[in-house]
Design an enzyme around this catalytic site. Structure first.
Site, mmCIF file in Angstrom:
data_model
loop_
_atom_site.group_PDB
_atom_site.id
_atom_site.type_symbol
_atom_site.label_atom_id
_atom_site.label_comp_id
_atom_site.label_asym_id
_atom_site.label_seq_id
_atom_site.Cartn_x
_atom_site.Cartn_y
_atom_site.Cartn_z
ATOM 1 C CE1 TYR A 158 1.325 6.775 -4.567
ATOM 2 C CE2 TYR A 158 0.789 8.540 -3.032
ATOM 3 C CZ TYR A 158 0.409 7.662 -4.028
ATOM 4 O OH TYR A 158 -0.885 7.674 -4.483
ATOM 5 C CB THR B 293 -1.222 -0.447 -8.247
ATOM 6 O OG1 THR B 293 -1.593 -1.349 -7.201
ATOM 7 C CG2 THR B 293 -2.024 -0.780 -9.495
ATOM 8 C CE LYS C 269 -3.403 -0.582 -0.562
ATOM 9 N NZ LYS C 269 -3.877 -0.935 -1.938
ATOM 10 C CB SER C 270 4.221 1.969 -0.321
ATOM 11 O OG SER C 270 4.173 1.609 1.035
ATOM 12 N N GLY C 271 2.124 2.531 -3.177
ATOM 13 C CA GLY C 271 2.231 3.002 -4.551
ATOM 14 C C GLY C 271 2.688 1.918 -5.502
ATOM 15 C CG HIS D 202 4.586 -6.250 -1.012
ATOM 16 N ND1 HIS D 202 4.648 -4.945 -1.437
ATOM 17 C CD2 HIS D 202 3.397 -6.743 -1.473
ATOM 18 C CE1 HIS D 202 3.553 -4.659 -2.128
ATOM 19 N NE2 HIS D 202 2.790 -5.728 -2.161
ATOM 20 N N GLY E 189 -5.335 7.495 -3.465
ATOM 21 C CA GLY E 189 -3.953 7.769 -3.834
ATOM 22 C C GLY E 189 -3.493 9.149 -3.417
#
Length: 333
Positions: free
Chosen positions: A234, A80, A76-78, A146, A301
């Site tokens: 990010y 994608t 969940k840090s960018g 990850h 985002g």
């Protein structure tokens, strides 16, 4: 990307955990995380049992090539966005950015760039890597992870490749994790809270955590070997997307030519990989994988979304921990 190139069934050669792995797991200290799952501490990091099974498979089976690119991040840090940007960059000579059949318009970025420990080496030390490789032999292989840098040191010792790490403010990560867990089909929102996630992060007991050690492993790698490690934030990607994408292209040895810049290629990549565009792709609106709706990968985002959810006491506590953990490293969130 042809249908035959889609990364389906990447776990075809399934192997049961070795006795050595079983013995290792039984000997490790463990804690219960915010979801009630058992996490094991192995060499300073917390892993689920299945990830612990994949690490020896990666150590014995993964043979990096110099042209490989590994996209690393805490979840969940960018991730994608980074996958989409990197694929569009390195494949732009093969896939026109204006092509309506561009793979990113028909596949989720996580289908295109497989995860080492989950998609490839979870059950096998010899996965069929041809399932996702481009038909062009000149194209680099793209992987993601990850995991921190530490467990990757074994395969990378033989042949180092390019590694891109994207880091995000831990406060936004926690909020994003909270919302993402609600999208999981096996998770009931009432079974956990943001406060529970917060305490787990503060204690360092999270999958692949502690968060700060995870980030520091790649930060130090980028300081020691900037040729092979790129550390991205990010927040910088959001604030200066054109500058950061050009920086990424330079690092990956596929810089934009003057003709490309003049023709707007940078902006075309940013538009193709934008949250709004990826969210509108049909497969990302309707497909589900591993009990996760693809649409859950595209929430807000935003930078600073944590301000709407965290109390002043929570902010003060995590800020003090961050200051202590990162002291003297030069890394700041």
């Amino acid at each position: 990307m042809d249908e035959k190139d889609r990364p389906k069934n990447l776990r075809e050669e399934e192997e049961k955990p070795s006795e050595e792995t079983k013995i290792l797991i039984s000997s490790l200290p463990w804690e219960i995380d915010y979801l009630g799952n058992k996490l094991f501490n192995y060499e300073g990091y917390w892993y689920s049992e299945d990830i612990l099974q994949s690490i020896p498979n990666i150590h014995t089976g993964f043979q990096p090539q110099e042209t490989d690119i590994i996209l690393a991040s805490f979840y969940k840090s960018g991730t994608t966005w980074l996958k989409a940007l990197t694929f569009a960059l390195v494949q732009r000579s093969k896939h026109s950015l204006e092509d309506h059949q561009h793979p990113l318009l028909h596949h989720n970025p996580h289908e295109i760039v497989p995860n080492l420990e989950l998609d490839l080496y979870l059950k096998s030390s010899k996965p069929d890597l041809t399932k996702f490789l481009s038909s062009s032999s000149s194209s680099p292989r793209l992987f993601s992870t990850h995991m921190s840098l530490d467990p990757l040191q074994v395969p990378l010792k033989e042949n180092l490749c390019k590694i891109v790490y994207v880091c995000r403010n831990v406060k936004d990560v926690m909020v994003s994790v909270w919302y993402f867990r609600q999208s999981k089909k096996i998770t009931r929102a009432e079974d956990y809270s943001l406060e529970a996630i917060f305490e787990s992060f503060c204690n360092g007991v999270t999958l692949h955590g502690p968060f700060w050690d995870h980030a520091l492993s790649y930060w130090r790698g980028s300081l020691e070997d900037p040729k092979h490690f790129l550390f991205m934030r990010y927040e910088d990607l959001k604030a200066e997307p054109r500058t950061q994408v050009k920086r990424l292209a330079e690092f990956l040895d596929c810089p934009f030519t003057k003709e490309e810049e003049d023709s707007g290629s940078v902006d075309k990549i940013l538009e193709l990989c934008s949250l709004s565009n990826l969210r509108s792709v049909e497969i990302n609106k309707t497909r589900t994988s591993s009990r996760v709706d693809f649409k859950s990968y595209f929430r807000k985002g935003q930078v600073g979304d944590w301000k709407s959810y965290m109390t002043p006491e929570m902010v003060d506590k995590i800020d003090m921990i961050i200051e202590e953990k990162l002291k003297g490293s030069g890394l700041k969130f």
